[in-house]
Design an enzyme around this catalytic site. Structure first.
Site: not given
Ligand SMILES: *[C@@H]1O[C@H](CO)[C@@H](O)[C@H](O)[C@H]1NC(C)=O
Ligand SMILES: *[C@@H]1O[C@H](CO)[C@@H](O)[C@H](O)[C@H]1NC(C)=O
Ligand SMILES: *[C@@H]1O[C@H](CO)[C@@H](O)[C@H](O)[C@H]1NC(C)=O
Ligand SMILES: *[C@@H]1O[C@H](CO)[C@@H](O)[C@H](O)[C@H]1NC(C)=O
Ligand SMILES: *[C@@H]1O[C@H](CO)[C@@H](O)[C@H](O)[C@H]1NC(C)=O
Ligand SMILES: *[C@@H]1O[C@H](CO)[C@@H](O)[C@H](O)[C@H]1NC(C)=O
Ligand SMILES: *[C@@H]1O[C@H](CO)[C@@H](O)[C@H](O)[C@H]1NC(C)=O
Ligand SMILES: *[C@@H]1O[C@H](CO)[C@@H](O)[C@H](O)[C@H]1NC(C)=O
Ligand SMILES: *[C@@H]1O[C@H](CO)[C@@H](O)[C@H](O)[C@H]1NC(C)=O
Ligand SMILES: *[C@@H]1O[C@H](CO)[C@@H](O)[C@H](O)[C@H]1NC(C)=O
Ligand SMILES: *[C@@H]1O[C@H](CO)[C@@H](O)[C@H](O)[C@H]1NC(C)=O
Ligand SMILES: *[C@@H]1O[C@H](CO)[C@@H](O)[C@H](O)[C@H]1NC(C)=O
Length: 800
Positions: A282-283
């Site tokens: 994920s960012d």
């Protein structure tokens, strides 16, 4: 997936294909994303031995330990951390920003930004940049470089992160992705292609809270299937084909569903269609669910806690363990994620003799967080990893500098008597050498901009400013060098104020402009910062040899470009630590400029309105959680594809840039390599990383002759554009698309033959009905030249 027998389905399918057409944009088609389940297991294509090692290791782990591989350790020494499992000899993973430097580290190089590198159109220099970046990450003990960037691609000229990636053209970006990834991984470091996908603006990239305390969801990028494939996915396909270890899912939503829990995007497009074998992280903070993320194909949660860099609640961690224990998530999905995470580690030999983490390269520096000294192992602090990388940085800075205008032999400078430098971009930064802040602490008034802000910045150890470099160079020639760096003084309405203390009048005036940009914020204007437009006008009113140099985050408008006293313009972007030296090498002709625009410079800000970011006062005050919708109605028609399609004149077109010599082109030849029985649809040859391998078969070679007709050596950048046959069923098709370029060094009078290879994908449309790349029937136009609008030779062929 589709039933061609049903007329209802046919209608739906027709809608799918013409969705790229603005006139038929139907927002209701973009309010949900199809579910694609289950998440495909990695089969380790290309990484077979490493997958076996990964499986062997994972098979020894408890559920909690497996989940530990999937969940960041929020208080480790790096920007992202996977905790060691010493029992099985695993020392953990250190993930570090970013695309132009190991961002927070001391004594590391700051390279030209992606956009500046792409402006060189030089595969070799881009690759060397990647190799050196990789060497520095490795020497600092970072296993994963959060780089390179293909999203944002550059749909919007005002996007805050456009400079981190390469170009709004997917072909140019795709090649830069491939070269960078192969080079980083060649140095033993895992690359992370980011941000997948549709991350074309910063504004509302994350959820916000409304005036009445409601959660307002992040902006939704609504992209039709053809545009997704031909524009936004294209360079990521090159990244997957290059064997990228990891991909970062983005903050935004897609058709209303968060990118990190969008099963169509992760399971469907990335893992099934492109055959991606690595892991999706994920960012930072882009995870919003947990179970929905793991099921949709997100393998790793970063930074691992809901509150950044603080131990505490996580969507993965204990929540994921619970979800397996209560039967919601199958153990096989956890195993697959763990296999995906560990395979590149073994493939790149990171289990053997990997350098230990430099403790002065992590978040400890900026946040005062104590690393878990007993958990992670550290090497020496503050090691200098720069080697001789400054030479490449200087050369690439020059190679990425674009000469847009050169009249009256303004350049190269030839022992000028008297130079005056104007503008606040020329000298030393007024406050430090590091520009992390998302709210702009690098946006100082005084000082040279060599890098933007946010996670894509870099910590400079020194900075060659244009003024410093000019001081050194002018001394050699006995030139008088004067300056006024105060933009307020320069734009004082008193006549001739700019020249105040400058005497005698200079024969050469160099105006230095800048525009700041950072992650987290889009740009509110496409004019240079600090009243730069007025600075140019103030100087050019009194100096008939005004040379303008821009250090910008992307396109700016140049209302003074045709001013008769503006004799030369150089666009240099964010050039890194050698910025001043790189510029002076071009100004004096030690480097014959060869950079080309990786985007279009239009006349007016309004010319970019077709794809500006989504934003308004009304949206800022909305109580509707779903209000932020970015409909990509322009479809494929971004940047030059827009201006060409609507036949609009522009200031400086995509691919344009001058040299101190001249080139000509002749003898275009089309060589067919494909068999005569070529089919529109590729045979089903299975899936390798990158998709169907037949998409990458070379079907044609185009050759042209390029000649240096001037009197000095120089690098030409011949470019190949392809006009695909237009089929109304597919909606608006660009007039031409870049499908080849080379950088060729030619001595005075020298001629060379240049070959461009066209692969099956280069010729094909994405057909949303057939869900396939299809070569269209009809005549292809072959157009070769020195920019998208300086076409020198043409030819054509029919493929089928
Ligand atoms: C978004 O919606 C369009 C139109 O329905 C569809 O073609 C496309 O595949 C969808 N994309 C995603 C990621 O859901
Ligand atoms: C992944 O592999 C596991 C173990 O072999 C198997 O149980 C599971 O069904 C596979 N999942 C998919 C989507 O193929
Ligand atoms: C929103 O929440 C904050 C703190 O949680 C509170 O101070 C504020 O009064 C709330 N505003 C409204 C309009 O409810
Ligand atoms: C699990 O996730 C929820 C949010 O969905 C969070 O509130 C909770 O604290 C998490 N639990 C753990 C143990 O991290
Ligand atoms: C299983 O655990 C997950 C994570 O804590 C939770 O979201 C889910 O509701 C649980 N399901 C059941 C059936 O208890
Ligand atoms: C620029 O000059 C103005 C006017 O004299 C002055 O107020 C300002 O402080 C100066 N700015 C800098 C950065 O020196
Ligand atoms: C920019 O310069 C112009 C021309 O001198 C001046 O009128 C204007 O006030 C300046 N704007 C700013 C924001 O300083
Ligand atoms: C160009 O510069 C000269 C001074 O060399 C000045 O007299 C002239 O007005 C300038 N031209 C314009 C259009 O500003
Ligand atoms: C520019 O101005 C100088 C005097 O300031 C003059 O000598 C020169 O001829 C001018 N050049 C042009 C091209 O007008
Ligand atoms: C977005 O809109 C708000 C409200 O109109 C404005 O204040 C802000 O500057 C805009 N941001 C951008 C990047 O355009
Ligand atoms: C789509 O068409 C509408 C109406 O013709 C026009 O106002 C709008 O600018 C167009 N949008 C794009 C992206 O071309
Ligand atoms: C096309 O022709 C070649 C050589 O004659 C043959 O090997 C190939 O199988 C043919 N392909 C198709 C799709 O018919």
């Amino acid at each position: 997936m589709y039933n061609l027998q049903s007329s209802v389905a046919l209608l739906l399918l027709f809608g799918q294909n013409i969705a790229a057409q603005n006139s038929s944009w139907d927002h209701s088609l973009y309010t949900s994303s199809p579910g694609v389940f289950p998440s495909p297991n990695t089969t380790g294509i290309g990484w077979e031995d490493a997958l076996q090692k990964a499986k062997q290791l994972v098979s020894q782990l408890t559920l909690e330990e497996k989940v530990g591989l999937l969940t960041g350790e929020p208080k480790g020494p790096c920007i992202g951390n996977i905790a060691p499992i010493r029992r099985v000899g695993f020392n953990g993973l250190c993930l570090q920003d970013g695309p132009l430097s190991i961002r927070q580290a001391t004594y590391a190089s700051v390279f030209p930004a992606g956009l500046a590198a792409a402006s060189s159109w030089d595969r070799d220099l881009i690759r060397q940049r990647g190799e050196y970046l990789g060497a520095e990450f490795r020497d600092k003990g970072a296993h994963v470089a959060l780089a390179p960037v293909a999203g944002p691609l550059g749909r919007s000229a005002d996007a805050g992160r456009g400079w981190e990636g390469f170009s709004p053209d997917p072909y140019l970006t795709g090649i830069a992705m491939k070269e960078t990834i192969e080079a980083l991984q060649g140095a033993g470091v895992q690359a992370c292609a980011k941000h997948w996908i549709g991350n074309e603006q910063e504004t509302q990239r994350n959820p916000t809270v409304s005036p009445n305390n409601r959660t307002i969801e992040a902006v939704s990028a609504n992209i039709d299937d053809r545009t997704m494939h031909e524009l936004y996915m294209w360079p990521f396909a090159d990244a997957v084909k290059a064997g990228v270890a990891s991909m970062m899912c983005s903050y935004n939503r897609l058709n209303g569903s968060y990118a990190c829990q969008n099963s169509k995007a992760l399971n469907g497009l990335l893992k099934e269609e492109l055959g991606f074998q690595g892991y999706v992280m994920s960012d930072w903070g882009a995870t919003h669910a947990g179970v929905a993320n793991i099921e949709a194909g997100m393998d790793q949660d970063m930074p691992g806690s809901i509150t950044f860099f603080q131990a505490g609640p996580s969507y993965y961690g204990q929540n994921l363990t619970n979800a397996v224990n209560n039967g919601t998530v199958p153990m096989s999905r956890i195993d697959d994620a763990a296999h995906r995470i560990m395979t590149p580690y073994f493939f790149l030999g990171q289990d053997q003799d990997y350098p230990l983490i430099d403790p002065a390269s992590g978040s400890v520096n900026i946040l005062g967080v104590q690393p878990y000294l007993d958990t992670f192992q550290f090497g020496e602090a503050n090691i200098d990893v720069r080697a001789d990388h400054a030479d490449l940085i200087r050369k690439l800075g020059s190679a990425g500098t674009i000469l847009l205008k050169n009249t009256n032999n303004a350049l190269p400078l030839n022992k000028p008597r008297n130079i005056a430098v104007f503008g606040n971009d020329a000298g030393d930064p007024e406050n430090g050498l590091y520009s992390l802040s998302l709210t702009g602490n690098g946006d100082f008034e005084q000082g040279h901009l060599s890098v933007g802000g946010g996670s894509g910045t870099g910590r400079l150890t020194y900075l060659s400013t244009p003024l410093d470099a000019l001081k050194a160079r002018t001394k050699e020639d006995g030139t008088l060098l004067q300056w006024n760096l105060n933009n307020t003084l320069l734009t004082d309405p008193t006549p001739n104020a700019a020249f105040g203390a400058i005497f005698p009048y200079p024969d050469t005036c160099i105006v230095m402009l800048k525009t700041w940009a950072s992650e987290g914020n889009d740009k509110v204007s496409l004019l240079p910062d600090w009243n730069g437009t007025a600075v140019v006008e103030a100087v050019a009113a009194y100096c008939n040899n005004t040379i303008v140099v821009t250090h910008t985050s992307g396109p700016i408008v140049m209302p003074w470009a045709d001013h008769p006293n503006v004799t030369a313009i150089l666009a240099a972007h964010f050039a890194g630590e050698q910025s001043g030296n790189s510029l002076v090498d071009v100004l004096y002709g030690d480097y014959n400029p060869s950079g080309k625009l990786p985007y279009t410079i239009a006349y007016n800000e309004s010319d970019y309105a077709f794809a500006r970011i989504t934003n308004s006062t009304e949206l800022r005050l909305t109580e509707d959680p779903n209000a932020w919708q970015a409909d990509f109605e322009e479809g494929l028609l971004i940047d030059y594809r827009h201006y060409d399609y609507y036949n609009l004149s522009v200031q400086y077109e995509f691919g344009y840039g001058l040299s101190y010599t001249n080139f000509s082109m002749s003898d275009v030849k089309v060589h067919r390599l494909a068999a005569q029985n070529l089919t529109a649809r590729p045979a089903d040859a299975g899936t390798i990383p990158g998709g169907n391998p037949l998409l990458y078969d070379t079907l044609y070679e185009i050759t042209v002759k390029v000649k240096n007709t001037g009197s000095i050596a120089g690098d030409a950048i011949p470019q190949l554009y392809l006009s695909q046959p237009v089929d109304a069923l597919f909606g608006r098709t660009p007039v031409q698309v870049l499908r080849g370029f080379e950088k060729v060094l030619l001595g005075a009078g020298q001629t060379k033959t240049v070959t461009f290879a066209l692969q099956r994908r280069d010729l094909s449309f994405w057909d949303a009905v057939q869900q396939q790349w299809i070569i269209p029937a009809g005549q292809f136009g072959v157009r070769a030249g020195f920019s998208s609008r300086d076409i020198q030779v043409t030819s054509g062929f029919t493929a089928l």
